[in-house]
Design an enzyme around this catalytic site. Structure first.
Site, PDB file in Angstrom:
ATOM      1  CD  GLU A 129      -1.736   5.313   5.419  1.00  0.00           C
ATOM      2  OE1 GLU A 129      -2.248   5.891   4.437  1.00  0.00           O
ATOM      3  OE2 GLU A 129      -1.649   5.837   6.544  1.00  0.00           O
ATOM      4  CE1 TYR A 161      -4.098  -1.561   5.544  1.00  0.00           C
ATOM      5  CE2 TYR A 161      -3.092   0.467   4.751  1.00  0.00           C
ATOM      6  CZ  TYR A 161      -3.672  -0.761   4.500  1.00  0.00           C
ATOM      7  OH  TYR A 161      -3.824  -1.178   3.197  1.00  0.00           O
ATOM      8  CB  SER A 173      -0.878  -0.009   1.257  1.00  0.00           C
ATOM      9  OG  SER A 173      -1.363   1.281   1.528  1.00  0.00           O
TER      10      SER A 173
END
Ligand code: G4F
Length: 328
Positions: free
Chosen positions: A126, A148, A124
């Site tokens: 992120e 996360y 990801s």
């Protein structure tokens, strides 16, 4: 003989598009399905009778091993995770267990049960957190700022270690935000397009949001699913960025979505500080040059077309439920 694919997260947004893509390519498609799968099976109901669904969970190593022994996959797509960034602050251990350790459990079970299978790990953007480099490439250092992001980074590095230590074929697609009418209602884009449809039909008067000034690189989940498949067709396991190459703020998304329904977002959007995150990734922008060059991947849906599709879908579904309640 038909190729066999095994998808974790098959009931999710991108997992469901991937399942459809693989069925169209004549794969036998198996999916790991939690008994309590958050959104039920609504995203795969239309083609569920063509899938083989095996009960299991990434937190349960035995169930992963059992599923692999049942399906003997050629390709494995790890699309499952606790994927909501804000929730990862409320449930960091659960997030680490599913999103981080869950991937490692899968890699290890594949090594033991079917070591020749190819694995796609859904990494990801992120993981970049507040990156110091823009746009982000496969070489940009990770700097995650959420539980996360940390869990995904752990899984990403485990993939690298398994590649080096055991020659496992584990390739990582670093996907930037990807949306569609199948997006979960808790993510900002879908929260906005549902609210637009309900406000348009006078079912509500306002929409509460958190930070409108973060920037995301949004593409369509169908394109990311296609990128995942291409990644496993490449001869070597590598990392690839999947992004549109354009970044927009949440405010711009909001403005465009309300405009599609002839509304001005400013009259309806209220800021709720409780929806602000303890730490925020303020700006993401991806460079997919490598995926374009080596895989021939190209994003096919523009920011504007994506919003149009989502708003039209949610307007139609509100209109449908209003007309069925009148008919009923
Ligand atoms: O839609 P979001 O929740 O997506 P976010 O946090 O960027 O994460 C998504 O993309 C990642 C790829 O980078 C995935 F790995 C991850 O699994 C997920 O799919 O939030 C987008 C932005 C954030 O800056 C958030 O603070 O929208 C802002 N926002 C403002 N108000 C809101 C809200 N986000 C949500 N979910 N809900 C709000 O009310």
């Amino acid at each position: 003989m038909k190729r066999r694919a095994f998808i974790t997260g098959i009931t999710g947004q991108t997992g469901s598009y991937l399942a459809e893509l693989l069925l169209a390519k004549d794969y036998e498609v198996f999916g790991l399905i939690r008994r309590t799968s958050g959104h039920g099976t609504s995203r795969i109901d239309a083609f569920k009778d063509r899938l083989y669904l095996i009960p299991g969970d990434l937190t349960d190593q035995g169930s992963i091993s059992r599923a692999l022994k049942i399906c003997h996959p050629d390709e494995i797509y790890n699309m499952a995770s606790q994927s909501h960034v804000a929730v990862s602050f409320e449930a960091p251990l659960h997030t680490a267990d599913v999103t981080g350790l869950g991937a490692l459990r899968l890699f290890e079970m594949v090594r033991q049960v079917c070591p020749k299978a190819r694995i796609y790990q859904a990494s990801s953007s992120e993981q970049f957190g507040n990156a110091r480099v823009s746009p982000q490439t496969e070489e940009t250092p990770f700097n995650p700022v959420s539980p996360y992001g940390v869990a995904k980074t752990f899984a990403h590095f485990c993939a690298k270690v398994y590649r080096q230590a055991y020659h496992s074929f584990i390739a990582c697609g670093i996907a930037f935000n990807h949306e569609s009418p199948r997006r979960g209602e808790e993510f900002v884009t879908r929260k906005i397009t549902i609210a637009v449809a309900e406000i348009k039909h006078k079912l509500r008067q306002e929409l509460e949001l958190g930070n409108l000034d973060s920037f995301r690189d949004w593409s369509h989940a169908v394109d990311v699913a296609h990128g995942a498949w291409l990644t496993l067709q490449h001869e070597t396991p590598e990392d690839f960025i999947f992004a549109s190459g354009v970044s927009h703020s949440v405010r711009e998304f909001c403005q465009a979505a309300f405009e599609k329904a002839g509304l001005n977002y400013d009259s309806y959007v209220k800021i709720n500080d409780a929806l602000m995150r303890p730490t925020e990734v303020s700006r993401l922008l991806g460079n997919s040059a490598k995926a374009k060059r080596l895989l021939g991947w190209i994003p096919t849906v523009s920011f504007d077309a994506l919003i149009q599709e989502m708003v039209e879908h949610d307007l139609a579904s509100v209109e449908h439920s209003l007309s069925s309640s009148v008919a009923g």
